[in-house]
Design an enzyme around this catalytic site. Structure first.
Site, PDB file in Angstrom:
ATOM      1  N   ASN A 215      -0.600  10.419   8.026  1.00  0.00           N
ATOM      2  CA  ASN A 215      -0.254  10.860   6.665  1.00  0.00           C
ATOM      3  C   ASN A 215      -1.473  10.735   5.759  1.00  0.00           C
ATOM      4  OD1 ASN A 215      -0.191   8.191   5.254  1.00  0.00           O
ATOM      5  ND2 ASN A 215       1.344   7.786   6.844  1.00  0.00           N
ATOM      6  N   ALA A 279       1.192  -0.098   2.538  1.00  0.00           N
ATOM      7  CA  ALA A 279       0.872   0.906   3.563  1.00  0.00           C
ATOM      8  C   ALA A 279       1.876   2.052   3.530  1.00  0.00           C
ATOM      9  CB  ALA A 279       0.884   0.252   4.947  1.00  0.00           C
ATOM     10  N   PRO A 311       9.973   0.481  13.106  1.00  0.00           N
ATOM     11  CA  PRO A 311      10.493  -0.667  12.358  1.00  0.00           C
ATOM     12  C   PRO A 311      10.118  -0.538  10.895  1.00  0.00           C
ATOM     13  CG  PRO A 311       8.537  -1.282  13.629  1.00  0.00           C
ATOM     14  CD  PRO A 311       8.904   0.116  14.041  1.00  0.00           C
ATOM     15  N   ILE A 313       8.755  -2.416   8.042  1.00  0.00           N
ATOM     16  CA  ILE A 313       8.032  -3.689   7.879  1.00  0.00           C
ATOM     17  C   ILE A 313       8.465  -4.387   6.595  1.00  0.00           C
ATOM     18  CG2 ILE A 313       5.713  -4.674   7.599  1.00  0.00           C
ATOM     19  CD1 ILE A 313       4.942  -2.004   9.343  1.00  0.00           C
ATOM     20  N   LYS A 349      15.990  -2.349   0.699  1.00  0.00           N
ATOM     21  CA  LYS A 349      15.005  -3.066   1.521  1.00  0.00           C
ATOM     22  C   LYS A 349      15.081  -4.571   1.320  1.00  0.00           C
ATOM     23  CE  LYS A 349      12.113   0.767   2.288  1.00  0.00           C
ATOM     24  NZ  LYS A 349      11.207   1.143   3.362  1.00  0.00           N
TER      25      LYS A 349
END
Ligand code: C5P
Length: 405
Positions: A215, A279, A311, A313, A349
């Site tokens: 990306n 990230a 996953p 993070i 999240k």
């Protein structure tokens, strides 16, 4: 300036004035440093002498002005090495593209550059130059090199310049330079003893040995956050995907490619007091990575690549447990209804704070140097003004220090 009144009492500042039109502002800088209690000694580069006179600099600094690499008088009174080391800080203001290039290359071709090379003291640089010179790849590469060696920077700022152009390249305002000098000479270390984990850059998901999915993340924001946390005294582990950036000074960098590797590196770095996930992690990896390069056969339809969820993070680090960092911060890069999406993301999240930003193409955030974020926490939404990525990082690092204190 009242908040740093006399913050330089007893400090010795060695000011190197290079040759740019902004050199006249250095005369004011000398006065403002003296207001804060500093003793200022000055060196003019050969080009600097074209813009301000040694006489003016000497009169204002109330001392000798050093200009000559081969002055027998100076050498007998105090050698060049000694001169470069008897101050608390060397400041280059204004710093031209030329002196930045010489510093990056380690060239000692006149007194100023010799002193910079010989010093064992911190060096702060305040660049000032034409916008195109600042944005030139050569200058940007030199700046990255100098930063990776621990050289501190203040500015440049956006603004109208003497050459009638507008953009980044204008010398930072004198009070900002004074503040930066105070920061270097009397560093605040509120995060000393804390461990910060930062993720940065893209992740890269292989398709076969030569192809991958990636990306547009440049890693600039994550790397700036790692540097800002380190500047406040934290021990920082930066887990980064591939970027073209130099490692921030004083930061432990763990290089990874895939999201799975990023998670493993983050878990290996725990415990941490704070985690900042900046990230741009790929949401999906390739389900079955081909061991050999996929072959294109004439007449075959294009291959279908099955993806598998990576996953998360941020969500993993945010999950309750003995190793959950006290503070977990995520980013929400959105292209529409930014704040609403980010609020939902914070809840989903389980992180404490989310920095929401608009990454739609028109904002230039991806790969750019500026960012406009809104901080979303349990207590509400705080929209920040558009700032450089360094300034966003510094502001976030200050808030993190406050939250962990
Ligand atoms: O879900 P989304 O990618 O929009 O969430 C963005 C936030 O979650 C960022 O902080 C990013 O670093 C983090 N993230 C992560 N692992 C993933 C996906 C996103 O840490 N697999």
């Amino acid at each position: 300036m009242t908040d740093i009144e006399h913050m330089l009492a007893g400090k010795k500042v060695f000011l190197i004035i290079a040759g740019g039109i902004a050199a006249y502002k250095s005369l004011d800088l000398i006065r403002r440093l003296q207001d804060q209690g500093a003793t200022v000694r000055c060196c003019l580069t050969e080009n600097g002498k074209q813009f301000v006179t040694p006489m003016a600099v000497s009169a204002l600094s109330q001392g000798p002005v050093y200009t000559d690499q081969f002055s027998l008088k100076d050498e007998s009174e105090m050698g060049h090495i000694e001169l470069s080391r008897q101050s608390d800080i060397l400041v280059v203001a204004p710093a031209t593209a030329n002196i930045l290039a010489r510093m990056a290359a380690g060239i000692a071709d006149e007194l100023a550059t010799t002193l910079i090379l010989a010093t064992d003291k911190p060096v702060l640089v305040a660049p000032a130059m034409n916008v195109r010179m600042w944005l030139h790849a050569a200058t940007q590469a030199n700046v990255a090199t100098l930063k990776s060696r621990g050289i501190a920077f203040v500015g440049p700022e956006d603004g109208a310049m003497a050459c009638n152009e507008f953009g980044p390249g204008r010398l930072a305002e004198v009070p900002e330079i004074v503040k930066a000098i105070v920061g270097v000479v009397n560093p605040r270390r509120p995060l000393a003893g804390r461990h910060a984990l930062v993720t940065s850059g893209p992740t890269v998901e292989p398709i076969d040995p030569v192809r991958f999915i990636a990306n547009r993340s440049s890693g600039k924001q994550g790397h700036a956050i790692a540097a800002a946390l380190a500047a406040l005294g934290a021990r920082v582990t930066l887990v980064s995907g591939p970027t073209g950036l130099a490692d921030p000074a004083g930061v432990e960098v763990v290089r990874i490619e895939t999201a799975k590797q990023m998670l493993a590196a983050c878990e290996a770095a725990l415990p941490a007091d704070v985690a900042v996930c900046a990230a741009a992690v790929a949401d999906w990896g390739v389900a079955a990575v081909a061991g050999q390069k996929l072959k294109k056969q004439v007449g075959d339809p294009p291959p279908t690549i099955a993806l598998t969820a990576n996953p998360d993070i941020l969500a993993t680090l945010s999950a309750p447990g003995p190793h959950r960092p006290r503070l977990v911060v995520g980013f929400a890069a959105e292209t529409e209804t930014v704040v609403a999406h980010a609020k939902a993301k914070r809840a989903r999240k389980g992180c404490d704070w989310i920095l929401a930003n608009d990454v739609s193409a028109a904002t230039g955030t991806f790969g750019g140097d500026r960012n406009q974020v809104t901080l979303i926490s349990a207590t509400g939404c705080d929209p920040w003004p558009a700032l450089s990525k360094q300034a966003v990082a510094a502001r976030l690092a200050d808030l993190i220090a406050e939250a962990l204190s």
